[in-house]
Motif scaffolding. Structure first.
Motif, PDB file in Angstrom:
ATOM      1  N   TYR A 130      -0.080  -8.215  15.102  1.00  0.00           N
ATOM      2  CA  TYR A 130      -1.420  -7.769  14.731  1.00  0.00           C
ATOM      3  C   TYR A 130      -1.592  -6.369  15.313  1.00  0.00           C
ATOM      4  O   TYR A 130      -1.714  -6.215  16.529  1.00  0.00           O
ATOM      5  N   GLY A 131      -1.551  -5.370  14.436  1.00  0.00           N
ATOM      6  CA  GLY A 131      -1.564  -4.005  14.946  1.00  0.00           C
ATOM      7  C   GLY A 131      -0.295  -3.768  15.759  1.00  0.00           C
ATOM      8  O   GLY A 131       0.815  -3.995  15.299  1.00  0.00           O
ATOM      9  N   LEU A 173       4.648 -13.071  17.268  1.00  0.00           N
ATOM     10  CA  LEU A 173       5.835 -13.896  17.092  1.00  0.00           C
ATOM     11  C   LEU A 173       7.056 -12.992  16.978  1.00  0.00           C
ATOM     12  O   LEU A 173       6.985 -11.924  16.350  1.00  0.00           O
ATOM     13  N   SER A 174       8.152 -13.431  17.572  1.00  0.00           N
ATOM     14  CA  SER A 174       9.353 -12.597  17.590  1.00  0.00           C
ATOM     15  C   SER A 174      10.593 -13.438  17.292  1.00  0.00           C
ATOM     16  O   SER A 174      10.953 -14.328  18.058  1.00  0.00           O
ATOM     17  N   GLU A 175      11.206 -13.175  16.132  1.00  0.00           N
ATOM     18  CA  GLU A 175      12.485 -13.773  15.741  1.00  0.00           C
ATOM     19  C   GLU A 175      12.486 -15.294  15.858  1.00  0.00           C
ATOM     20  O   GLU A 175      13.351 -15.902  16.478  1.00  0.00           O
ATOM     21  N   VAL A 232       1.937 -13.181   5.656  1.00  0.00           N
ATOM     22  CA  VAL A 232       3.289 -12.853   5.201  1.00  0.00           C
ATOM     23  C   VAL A 232       4.070 -12.298   6.387  1.00  0.00           C
ATOM     24  O   VAL A 232       3.579 -11.392   7.078  1.00  0.00           O
ATOM     25  N   PRO A 233       5.250 -12.835   6.685  1.00  0.00           N
ATOM     26  CA  PRO A 233       6.006 -12.310   7.829  1.00  0.00           C
ATOM     27  C   PRO A 233       6.368 -10.845   7.635  1.00  0.00           C
ATOM     28  O   PRO A 233       6.703 -10.423   6.523  1.00  0.00           O
ATOM     29  N   GLN A 234       6.271 -10.080   8.713  1.00  0.00           N
ATOM     30  CA  GLN A 234       6.624  -8.667   8.632  1.00  0.00           C
ATOM     31  C   GLN A 234       8.133  -8.463   8.690  1.00  0.00           C
ATOM     32  O   GLN A 234       8.656  -7.485   8.166  1.00  0.00           O
ATOM     33  N   ARG A 235       8.805  -9.409   9.320  1.00  0.00           N
ATOM     34  CA  ARG A 235      10.275  -9.466   9.292  1.00  0.00           C
ATOM     35  C   ARG A 235      10.672 -10.925   9.185  1.00  0.00           C
ATOM     36  O   ARG A 235       9.983 -11.814   9.656  1.00  0.00           O
ATOM     37  N   GLY A 236      11.819 -11.157   8.547  1.00  0.00           N
ATOM     38  CA  GLY A 236      12.287 -12.518   8.373  1.00  0.00           C
ATOM     39  C   GLY A 236      11.723 -13.163   7.117  1.00  0.00           C
ATOM     40  O   GLY A 236      11.075 -12.509   6.293  1.00  0.00           O
TER      41      GLY A 236
END
Length: 264
Positions: free
Chosen positions: A14-15, A20-22, A55-59
């Motif tokens: 968020y900003g 969440l990370s990996e 929507v996930p920003q990565r993954g």
């Protein structure tokens, strides 16, 4: 076991705040997964990603082997029902009208809800023990009563997966047990459930699998005996606990320890 959800290396911010990370894991058909962790661990964000609200920003997040955002909203609503926190009921709905709206994804728009929808509402209200709320306005209910009506709407949706964010947070201990026992029965009948719980002992008793989040990552993932250890909980939550065995169920039972008892 059929895989319903598959998350691969999912990250979300968020900003500039990484929440969440990996994060990677699967949810199989028929599982009852409890999501636990300290405040700010990313539990609600994870649930919103599973629901398709974010929507996930990565993954990637896949549902039944397809990217979750490849489904149109109506098709997804036939399969996934979500109970978020803090639902605002703006319009003056009567309880059974509000529950009936859960049938919307299944309705033939030419013919409306029909008798089948009314029967579903009646059965769900009976199973949750809220028949006495029939005819009441949502705005006139207590927090606990509204919580059960929100859950009733989700169940009336007849989903394959139920995603719940603190479904018993406003209920007393009697109604907590009734609600979780109903969810366990629905799970036994094949409904897949993932729910956020702050009460570790309720998670221990009712969830076959527990996902412990801490600092935006999966700290541990497994059955209650392997996830609810005092070492893991103390590290994840940053507080002292005692873990014992529930004499009736054999499941872990967690007792937080006040600082006044430490060092004695």
């Amino acid at each position: 076991m059929e895989t319903l959800y598959s998350l691969q290396q999912v990250s979300f911010s968020y900003g500039g705040l990484q929440v969440l990370s990996e994060v990677s894991f699967d949810i199989g058909k028929g599982e009852l997964v409890g999501v636990i962790g300290p405040n700010g661990a990313g539990k609600t964000t994870l649930l919103r990603l599973l629901a398709g609200y974010l929507v996930p920003q990565r993954g990637s997040v896949e549902f039944l082997g397809k990217d979750l955002h490849g489904y149109d909203k109506r098709s997804l609503a036939r399969m996934v029902a979500t109970l978020p926190q803090g639902i605002a009921t703006v319009f003056p709905y009567v309880v059974e009208e509000f529950i009936l709206m859960g049938r919307y994804p299944h309705v033939d728009r030419r013919f409306g809800y029909g008798r089948e929808g009314e029967e579903v509402v009646r059965d769900v209200m009976e199973s949750l023990g809220i028949e006495h709320l029939r005819g009441r306005l949502m705005s006139m209910l207590s927090e606990g009563e509204r919580q059960k009506v929100y859950l009733a709407q989700c169940i009336a949706q007849s989903p394959k997966v139920l995603l719940l964010d603190e479904p018993v947070s406003h209920l007393d201990i009697k109604h907590q047990m009734q609600t979780l026992e109903l969810l366990a029965a629905l799970n036994k009948d094949g409904l897949t459930i993932a729910m956020i719980l702050h009460d570790l002992n309720l998670a221990s008793e009712f969830c076959s699998r527990i996902l412990l989040l801490s600092r935006g990552r999966i700290f541990s993932d497994g059955d209650p005996a392997n996830t609810l250890t005092y070492q893991g909980l103390e590290e994840a939550y940053g507080t002292v606990v005692v873990v014992r065995e529930n004499p009736l169920s054999g499941k872990p039972f967690v007792l937080p320890v006040s600082k006044k008892y430490l060092g004695q």
